[in-house]
Design a protein around this motif. Structure first.
Motif, short mmCIF file in Angstrom:
data_model
loop_
_atom_site.label_atom_id
_atom_site.label_comp_id
_atom_site.label_asym_id
_atom_site.label_seq_id
_atom_site.Cartn_x
_atom_site.Cartn_y
_atom_site.Cartn_z
N UNK A 237 6.87 -16.05 -6.00
CA UNK A 237 7.13 -16.33 -4.70
C UNK A 237 6.29 -14.84 -4.30
N UNK A 238 6.13 -14.55 -2.31
CA UNK A 238 5.36 -13.54 -2.46
C UNK A 238 5.51 -11.79 -3.37
N UNK A 239 4.78 -11.52 -3.52
CA UNK A 239 5.07 -10.24 -3.59
C UNK A 239 5.66 -9.14 -3.00
N UNK A 240 6.38 -8.64 -3.55
CA UNK A 240 7.17 -7.93 -2.63
C UNK A 240 7.87 -6.67 -3.27
N UNK A 241 6.84 -5.99 -4.41
CA UNK A 241 7.58 -4.56 -5.02
C UNK A 241 8.44 -4.04 -3.79
N UNK A 242 9.32 -2.75 -4.53
CA UNK A 242 10.48 -1.92 -3.87
C UNK A 242 9.92 -0.71 -3.41
N UNK A 243 9.67 -0.42 -2.30
CA UNK A 243 8.73 0.87 -2.03
C UNK A 243 9.84 1.80 -2.03
N UNK A 244 10.76 1.73 -2.72
CA UNK A 244 11.27 3.22 -2.64
C UNK A 244 10.77 3.65 -4.33
N UNK A 245 9.94 2.72 -5.32
CA UNK A 245 9.73 2.65 -6.15
C UNK A 245 8.78 4.57 -5.53
N UNK A 246 7.64 4.31 -4.93
CA UNK A 246 6.40 4.92 -4.30
C UNK A 246 7.49 6.35 -3.96
N UNK A 247 8.43 5.92 -2.57
CA UNK A 247 8.74 7.01 -2.05
C UNK A 247 9.45 8.12 -3.33
N UNK A 248 10.14 7.59 -4.51
CA UNK A 248 11.02 8.53 -5.50
C UNK A 248 11.07 7.78 -6.82
N UNK A 249 10.93 7.14 -7.37
CA UNK A 249 11.72 7.18 -8.38
C UNK A 249 10.69 6.90 -9.46
N UNK A 250 9.03 6.23 -9.11
CA UNK A 250 8.68 6.37 -10.18
C UNK A 250 7.95 7.70 -9.91
N UNK A 251 7.17 7.95 -11.33
CA UNK A 251 6.10 9.60 -11.52
C UNK A 251 5.05 9.01 -10.16
N UNK A 252 4.28 10.33 -10.51
CA UNK A 252 3.10 10.39 -9.74
C UNK A 252 1.91 9.95 -10.34
N UNK A 253 1.66 9.73 -11.42
CA UNK A 253 0.34 10.13 -12.49
C UNK A 253 0.89 8.05 -13.26
#
Length: 570
Positions: free
Chosen positions: A263-279
């Motif tokens: 279906x349409x790609x809809x990644x979780x926006x909170x990964x970019x806000x908090x969860x993922x490491x900046x690198x």
């Protein structure tokens, strides 16, 4: 198969003697905080079922139709479900569908068998053909799993004696990336080209070993939730697993891929806000660049709302907000200072169980540099405000350190709705922004004023940081915790959310932990039942038939049990 899991930090669970038992060249691992099920050691992953082949699963995310799936697995399939974990449902559904697909293919082959011609065909079948047939069977099973399972999930299946399967939900809500390296450990020249041309086919995956020259015949492969792990391990990032895609790597190193249910790609926006490491890079977008943009747009919002502000200094709340705070300070033309020092031995507070635990942990986690606060008007920048526990304590710490005025800003919009795809933002009433505006929130956390990021600005921060090309630019995100719009169709007010609140609110979780503690101390005679597994289901497991381990080699005793893998599964 060899299995080791337990509650605790990776460095504590995996001691050298444990690692010695984890033999082989294929493996999966998992770090978990529970957003579904419980924190019982028995629900630590990977989870295992012995039929067919012996399959393990490691899974990130949440299924939203677990009650429906659980009834189906028990009543229609006839498989026993040991835990409340949705990962066990993913495991049993795949195992059942794989078995059915293999039976159907076997039945079809028998029908097509025709004396000596069939024997001749069988004798000339190649290893590559067998691998391709198995890939078709796996993809057929994965298609059925994705059609049944609703929610956000990404994970791995390890199939004993067959290979490794990486998969991502049809909307691509939870992240999963894919990398490889030369098996001989050589990094010279990378893996992108050889004398015959590109190593990658039209699907963006490495060619099979039979298509490579002898020098590059074998590659090592890795799947993980963040690209930073690929970099750290010395692999080369190939790409993100697509939404609804499954990638199968057999034990000979052949790599197969299929988009099973997209279906349409809809990644979780909170990964970019908090969860993922900046690198990290998620879906072709740099998390670091995204957070710089978030800080810039947050500063513009502050300037628009308070053009005559008297901010003296910009201070980040360690660690996630540091990148955004740096760019906000630059845009506001104010000095950036480190006013809080983080205790590296305290975990993330917002996922801690219970409000009191979270509150106490804030002051253990952070300490102030008083000279940066004394007599100043300080702007504190955080990545987000969830329950408000951390924000309230931090504002008070800033005042205790001598700040004249304390202003608070969030690089994310107000969180007003629960997250149902694998992030511990469970119930609306526990969120500080629930039915509150900025002035009320500022009063609750004790600051002079608070400014939130605008949702459109947050989305644009991510889109403007994309470098995957305009033809592949994503068009939407899962913004459910900000907007209340769920990409899988759930709506606020559904019975699902009432059930979610009953299961995941702080009070319910405390009661479950209390019952668990009471049961552990109960000296009353237990009812007659089958012997239970030692160590709550977390002892090492091995069923390597070629080189069996001696009893004294196991990390924990192996006892008989019902419905769970035994210490040695034959």
């Amino acid at each position: 198969l060899h299995l080791r899991k337990d509650n605790g930090l990776v460095r504590d669970v995996f001691q050298p003697h444990n690692m010695m038992e984890l033999r082989g060249n294929v493996g999966i691992g998992h770090c978990r905080y529970p957003t579904a099920g419980s924190s019982s050691c028995a629900e630590a992953q990977p989870l295992y079922t012995n039929y067919p082949h012996g399959i393990c699963v490691a899974h990130n995310g949440n299924l939203t139709n677990t009650r429906e799936l659980s009834s189906h697995v028990r009543e229609n399939i006839g498989r026993h479900v040991n835990t409340e974990s949705d990962s066990e449902l993913l495991l049993n559904l795949f195992a059942e569908h794989l078995m059915e697909e293999q039976r159907a293919k076997s039945h079809k082959n028998k029908e097509n068998a025709n004396g000596s011609a069939a024997s001749s065909a069988a004798s000339t079948s190649s290893a590559t053909g067998s691998s391709a047939e198995m890939a078709e069977t796996i993809f057929a099973a994965m298609t059925r799993v994705m059609q049944q399972c609703r929610g956000g999930y990404a994970g791995l299946y390890l199939i004993n004696g067959v290979g490794l399967v990486g998969f991502r939900d049809p909307n691509g809500i939870r992240p999963l990336v894919f990398g490889c390296r030369r098996a001989d450990g050589s990094t010279e020249g990378g893996i992108t080209m050889n004398v015959n041309g590109s190593h990658f086919n039209e699907h963006g995956i490495p060619q099979s070993p039979t298509d490579m020259d002898s020098a590059d015949k074998t590659l090592d492969f890795v799947f993980c939730s963040e690209s930073v792990a690929i970099d750290t391990l010395g692999f080369q990032l190939v790409r993100d697993v697509k939404q609804g895609e499954a990638i199968f790597i057999d034990l000979d190193g052949n790599c197969h891929t299929r988009v099973c249910h997209q279906q349409t790609l809809s990644p979780c926006i909170f990964e970019y806000v908090y969860f993922a490491r900046p690198d990290s890079i998620i879906d072709g977008i740099s998390v670091y660049e995204t957070r710089l943009k978030m800080g810039e747009k947050l500063a513009e919002r502050i300037l628009k709302k308070y053009p005559e502000h008297d901010i003296d200094v910009v201070i980040p709340i360690p660690d996630t907000s540091r990148t955004s705070a740096l760019q906000a300070a630059y845009r506001l033309n104010r000095p950036f200072r480190e006013g809080f020092i983080k205790n590296r031995y305290i975990a993330r507070t917002f996922i801690m169980p219970g409000q009191e635990t979270r509150k106490k942990s804030v002051r253990l986690k952070l300490n102030t540099i008083k000279s940066e606060f004394m007599g100043k008007n300080v702007l504190l920048v955080d990545d987000s405000i969830v329950r408000g526990t951390t924000a309230h304590e931090i504002v008070q710490m800033a005042r205790d350190a001598g700040a004249k005025n304390v202003y608070f800003s969030s690089a994310a919009p107000p969180i007003r709705y629960p997250n149902i795809y694998g992030i511990d933002i469970p119930t609306r009433k526990e969120l500080i922004a629930y039915e509150c505006e900025e002035e009320e929130i500022a009063a609750k956390i004790g600051c002079n004023w608070v400014v939130y990021q605008d949702l459109t600005d947050l989305e644009n921060s991510i889109l403007e940081s994309s470098f995957i090309g305009p033809d592949k630019k994503m068009t939407q995100f899962d913004t459910s915790c900000f907007s209340g719009k769920y990409v899988t169709g759930e709506k606020i007010g559904d019975a699902y959310f009432s059930h979610l609140h009953e299961q995941r609110n702080d009070k319910a979780q405390q009661q479950r932990r209390k019952r668990g503690n009471e049961n552990g101390k109960d000296d009353s005679p237990a009812p007659k039942r089958a012997p239970v597994q030692s160590n709550d289901g977390c002892e090492s497991v091995a069923n390597d038939k070629s080189t069996p381990l001696k009893p004294e080699q196991f990390a924990a005793p192996c006892e008989p049990l019902s419905n769970k893998p035994t210490g040695v599964a034959r």
